[in-house]
Scaffold this active site. Structure first.
Site, mmCIF file in Angstrom:
data_model
loop_
_atom_site.group_PDB
_atom_site.id
_atom_site.type_symbol
_atom_site.label_atom_id
_atom_site.label_comp_id
_atom_site.label_asym_id
_atom_site.label_seq_id
_atom_site.Cartn_x
_atom_site.Cartn_y
_atom_site.Cartn_z
ATOM 1 N N ASP A 1 -7.706 -7.367 0.668
ATOM 2 C CA ASP A 1 -6.812 -7.428 1.824
ATOM 3 C C ASP A 1 -7.589 -6.849 2.978
ATOM 4 O O ASP A 1 -8.505 -6.051 2.775
ATOM 5 C CB ASP A 1 -5.555 -6.583 1.599
ATOM 6 C CG ASP A 1 -5.822 -5.116 1.841
ATOM 7 O OD1 ASP A 1 -6.426 -4.493 0.964
ATOM 8 O OD2 ASP A 1 -5.466 -4.604 2.916
ATOM 9 N N ASP B 1 0.858 -1.167 0.000
ATOM 10 C CA ASP B 1 0.000 0.000 0.000
ATOM 11 C C ASP B 1 0.900 1.224 0.000
ATOM 12 O O ASP B 1 2.007 1.200 0.522
ATOM 13 C CB ASP B 1 -0.925 0.004 1.212
ATOM 14 C CG ASP B 1 -1.895 1.166 1.141
ATOM 15 O OD1 ASP B 1 -2.211 1.578 0.008
ATOM 16 O OD2 ASP B 1 -2.308 1.679 2.187
#
Length: 376
Positions: A271, A92
Site C-alpha cells: 500500500d 492500519d
RNA sequence: GGGCAGUUACCAGAGUGGCCAAAUGGGACUGACUGUAACUCAGUUGUCUUUCGACUUCGGUGGUUCGAAUCCAUCACUGCCCA
C-alpha cells in the site's frame, strides 16, 4: 482468511498467490489503494472497481476513530456498509501515526497518547484498543499496533522500539483472541516486523513474528528515511525467515520500482499514498517513467495522457487538457491523475503476477525497472 | 478649459534621500512527495556569472546632491471631479 501460494518464480523469490476473505478474493502480488478516512481521495467506488480494478483498499484506525468515530461506524454496521465498498478492507492500526505525528504524541509501555491533529484533544491508543477499534471498523485484515521506527534511528533506539512492538504484539494477539468480529464475517490479524536497518534486529523480529503463526505477516518501518538499497536488503533478510505459506505485506511502499524489487524478493502486498498524493500534486506514473503534469512542455501536447494506459481516463483526455486542469486548479485534474496512477499501480502488480505465472518475471522486471526510472 | 490624484518588475502593489535589484500577494517556471495533519511543501522569477560579484532599472528628459524609485523643473500619459 485463506492464502494459497499458486506459483513461485524459479529464478527469484517472486510469488503469485490468492487470498480469500469473506468479502472476496485478492490475487497477489497486489497493490492496495489507501483510503485513510474510508475514501480513496478523489476517486469513486465505481472507478475503483471498474476502472482501477482495485481488489482491496485501506482504511486508517486513527483517522476513522477521530472521524466519524467508532459509534457512527458501529451504527452504520461497519466501514463496508458505511462507505459502500463490499470488497476487502485492510486497516492500519494507527502505528504509522506513532511515527508521523511523533511531535504530537507520548510513548509509554501502556500505549501511545496522541494529540488529535484536528482539535488537539488527547487520545490514547493501546494494542488492545487498536484491536477494538478495528473490530468496530470491521476490517477484513487488521494490523497490530506497532511503533514505526524512523529509518535513521540508532541501533539502541531501534532495538528498544522493536522490543516494545513485540510486547505490544503479544497483548494485541491476546486481545484479538479474546474478542469477536462484530458483523458476522471473519477478520485476520497481521503482526508487523520492525528492526530498522539493522539485519540483526530484523532477523530477531522476523523470527519472533513468524513464531506467532499469524494468517499473514507485515514488514514495517521501511521507506522511512533509509536508502532504497537498505530497504531491499532488509526485505531479503526478513523474507528469508517469514513463512512461505502466508502472505507478506510490505507496509507503505512505494515507487513502482520499489514494488518490483520487493516482489522479486517475495513480497505479496503493498500500500502507498504515492499514486494518490503525488497524483494530486500533478505527478503521473507511466510504464515509461514519470511526468510532472504542471510542466510547460505539456502545454500543447494533445496526445492521450498515457497511450499505454489501461484506464478510461488515459485515452479520454489529452496531456494538454490535464495540464490545463492542474494549472487552473480544477478538481477534475485530481480525479484523473488519481485514477490514472492507481490504475497504473494495479496494472503493474497484475503484470508482475502474470509474468510470475508465465515464468519470465526476472526478464520483464529488469526491462521495466529501466523504463520506470525515466522522466518524461 | 479648471481642479485633484496618479505613472514602480509579468500583474496588483509597498517603498518618499544611502541599510533598494526594490517588501508583500498573485501569476509563471522548476523540484519534492513512500502503512495521508498533504488539491501540500520548497526553490527561482531585471541581465551576466557556479559562487563572490559586476552591470542596467522604478513613465520620458533635464537638474539638485558625495549619493535619487524617493527632491526640483518640464514633457507625455492615465483616472476622478467641476465646467
Amino acid at each position: 482468511m485463506k492464502f494459497e501460494l499458486q506459483h513461485t518464480d524459479p529464478k527469484s523469490n517472486a510469488r503469485a498467490g490468492k487470498i480469500t476473505t469473506d468479502h472476496g478474493e485478492i490475487l497477489t502480488p497486489i497493490f492496495m489503494p489507501v483510503g485513510t478516512l474510508g475514501s480513496v481521495k478523489a476517486v469513486h467506488q465505481h472507478e475503483l472497481k471498474e476502472d482501477i480494478k482495485a481488489q482491496i483498499i485501506l482504511g486508517n484506525t486513527y483517522h476513522l476513530y477521530l472521524r466519524p468515530g467508532i459509534e457512527i461506524l458501529e451504527q452504520a454496521g461497519g466501514l463496508h456498509k458505511f462507505n459502500g465498498w463490499d470488497k476487502p478492507i485492510l486497516t492500519d492500526s494507527g502505528g504509522f501515526q506513532v511515527y508521523s505525528l511523533s511531535h504530537n504524541r507520548k510513548l509509554k509501555e501502556e500505549g501511545a497518547t496522541f494529540r488529535s491533529h484536528i482539535d488537539g484533544s488527547k487520545h490514547t491508543f493501546t494494542p488492545e484498543s487498536a484491536v477494538d477499534i478495528q473490530r468496530s471498523i470491521g476490517a477484513d485484515i487488521m494490523m497490530a499496533f506497532d511503533e514505526c521506527t524512523p529509518g535513521t534511528a540508532e541501533f539502541d533506539y531501534a532495538k528498544k522500539s522493536m522490543e516494545l512492538t513485540h510486547r505490544w504484539l503479544d497483548r494485541g494477539i491476546k486481545h484479538f483472541h479474546e474478542t469477536e468480529p462484530k458483523y458476522g464475517y471473519s477478520q485476520a490479524f497481521f503482526p508487523i516486523v520492525q528492526g530498522c536497518v539493522y539485519p540483526e534486529l530484523r532477523i530477531k523480529s522476523a523470527e519472533y513474528i513468524s513464531s506467532k503463526n499469524a494468517e499473514g505477516n507485515a514488514i514495517g518501518g521501511l521507506a522511512v528515511g533509509e536508502p532504497a538499497e537498505k530497504m531491499y536488503e532488509m526485505i531479503e533478510v526478513v523474507n528469508g525467515i517469514l513463512p512461505q505459506d502466508k502472505p507478506r505485506y510490505l507496509m507503505g511502499v512505494g515507487t513502482p520500482i520499489n514494488l518490483l524489487e520487493a516482489i522479486e524478493r517475495g513480497v505479496d502486498m503493498f500500500d502507498c499514498v504515492m499514486p494518490t498524493r503525488n497524483g494530486r500534486n500533478g505527478m503521473l506514473f507511466t510504464r515509461n517513467g514519470t511526468m510532472n503534469m504542471r510542466n510547460k512542455k505539456w502545454e500543447n501536447d494533445f496526445s492521450p495522457i498515457d497511450p499505454d494506459g489501461t484506464s478510461y481516463v488515459d485515452k479520454a483526455y489529452s496531456r494538454a487538457y490535464l495540464r490545463h486542469l492542474f494549472i487552473a486548479e480544477e478538481l477534475l485534474g485530481l480525479q484523473i491523475a488519481s485514477i490514472h496512477n492507481l490504475a497504473f499501480y494495479l496494472w503493474l502488480t497484475g503484470e508482475a503476477r502474470r509474468h510470475i505465472i508465465n515464468g519470465d518475471f526476472p526478464t520483464w522486471k529488469a526491462m521495466m525497472v529501466k523504463q520506470l526510472g525515466q522522466r518524461l
